[in-house]
Design an enzyme around this catalytic site. Structure first.
Site, short mmCIF file in Angstrom:
data_model
loop_
_atom_site.label_atom_id
_atom_site.label_comp_id
_atom_site.label_asym_id
_atom_site.label_seq_id
_atom_site.Cartn_x
_atom_site.Cartn_y
_atom_site.Cartn_z
N ASP A 163 0.68 -1.48 0.22
CA ASP A 163 -0.12 0.26 0.15
C ASP A 163 0.80 1.23 -0.05
OD1 ASP A 163 -3.43 0.99 0.27
OD2 ASP A 163 -1.28 2.23 1.87
N TYR A 220 3.26 10.49 0.14
CA TYR A 220 4.03 10.06 1.56
C TYR A 220 5.63 9.59 0.76
CZ TYR A 220 0.23 6.60 2.66
OH TYR A 220 -1.04 5.91 2.88
N LYS A 275 -2.26 6.43 -3.99
CA LYS A 275 -4.08 7.23 -3.16
C LYS A 275 -3.66 8.31 -4.65
CE LYS A 275 -4.22 4.52 0.65
NZ LYS A 275 -2.12 4.71 1.09
N HIS A 286 -7.64 9.68 -1.52
CA HIS A 286 -7.07 9.72 -0.01
C HIS A 286 -7.76 10.06 0.97
CE1 HIS A 286 -2.67 8.93 1.61
NE2 HIS A 286 -3.77 8.67 2.39
#
Ligand code: A2P
Length: 313
Positions: free
Chosen positions: A47, A52, A81, A112
């Site tokens: 994931d 990120y 996402k 997200h």
């Protein structure tokens, strides 16, 4: 079949592995090796997310595992996402992630958060107003974003689409307008934040739930909570195994985040909790919520508004 290999069926007919490797806050310089290690150890679900800011390393870790012959692309389930500054340019958000990952498609593409942020603001990912508050475009509906995500499906670049951090309020707004029912709602979920109404609602609508921060995030007290420790002792496993297995018992998949090889290995262990175990955790959950005057959330959105989902002004 070991529970680690368990899979849940999505409303698309595809299967999502019950255990995934989370990569939020996995540092560049560590996450590439962590992804390859996880795949070597048998994880089949990775994931990630654009925001990120480590997707290229996640992709490199996947490609290393493919090169080493550990997995083939079709053996694994990769999620990314759509970030909030891409709600008005959904295709671009997907292309950016695919480029970072070095993949032709993802198995799951999630919105997200149901909030659009200014794409032309002070920062490409986390724009702020001059007063420091987040630059959210309230006039842009999450339903419009979802409609754009639906258009991605025929391309084959996303095998399924879903949502993340959706409260009941947002789900109830979205579903009557959706042509495609989201395959997944990914939520912060643990005994201190059971989100039972959302989990039940999603189940009723055929939306699979994936839990993030199942340990209550970094430094959370869940691992040392007496009832969790007792259930662990009774089963001869660690508190981590109890907290991760709680989700499989609820029919959810769960993301275990770590870059530490020993923990990645330890987190693979899932067991079937019995009714007494589940009742003990349920009691802990209810008592904890009563003592604290409500559930405890560890992950706040970068919106500068109170928890969970943005409250429109
Ligand atoms: P690390 O990455 O150093 O292993 P959550 O998923 O609830 O957000 O929690 C993630 C946090 O839990 C990270 O800080 C991670 O640290 C830590 N963690 C992951 N696996 C374990 C484990 N088996 N035992 C203790 N802490 C863990």
């Amino acid at each position: 079949m070991p529970l680690t290999d368990k899979r849940f069926k999505l409303n698309t007919g595809a299967e999502i592995p019950a255990l995934g490797l989370g990569t939020w806050q996995s540092a560049p310089g560590e996450v590439q090796a962590a992804v390859t290690t996880a795949l070597r150890l048998g994880y089949r679900h990775i994931d990630g997310a654009l925001c990120y800011q480590n997707e290229s390393e996640v992709g490199a870790g996947i490609r290393d595992a493919i090169k080493e012959g550990i997995v083939k692309r079709e053996d694994i389930f990769v999620t990314t996402k759509l970030w909030c500054t891409y709600h008005t340019r959904v295709e671009e958000g997907l292309e950016e992630s695919l480029k970072n990952l070095g993949l032709d498609y993802v198995d799951l593409f999630l919105m997200h958060w149901p909030a659009a942020m200014n794409a032309n603001g002070s920062h490409p990912l986390f724009p702020k107003h001059p007063d420091g508050s987040r630059d959210i475009i309230w006039s842009h509906s999450h339903i419009t974003t979802w409609k754009s995500m639906e258009f991605l499906l025929p391309s084959g670049k996303v095998k399924a689409i879903g949502i993340s951090n959706y409260s009941l309020k947002y789900l109830e707004e979205l579903l009557p307008q959706a042509t495609v029912i989201p395959a997944v709602n990914q939520l912060e979920n643990h005994p201190q934040l059971p989100q039972q109404e959302i989990v039940d609602f999603c189940r009723e609508k055929g939306i699979h739930v994936t839990a993030f921060s199942p340990l209550g995030s970094t430094g959370g007290p869940l691992l040392s909570a007496d009832p969790v420790v007792e259930v662990a002792k009774k089963n001869g496993v660690s508190p981590v195994t109890v907290l991760l297995s709680w989700h499989t018992a609820r029919g959810s998949s769960v993301l275990a985040k770590s870059t530490n090889p020993a923990r990645i290995e330890a987190n693979k262990k899932l067991i079937a909790l019995d009714d007494a175990d589940l009742a003990a955790i349920d009691t802990y959950s209810k008592e904890n919520i009563a003592q604290n005057g409500g559930p405890t959330r560890y992950v706040y959105p970068p919106f500068g508004v109170p928890f969970g989902f943005p409250d429109k002004p």
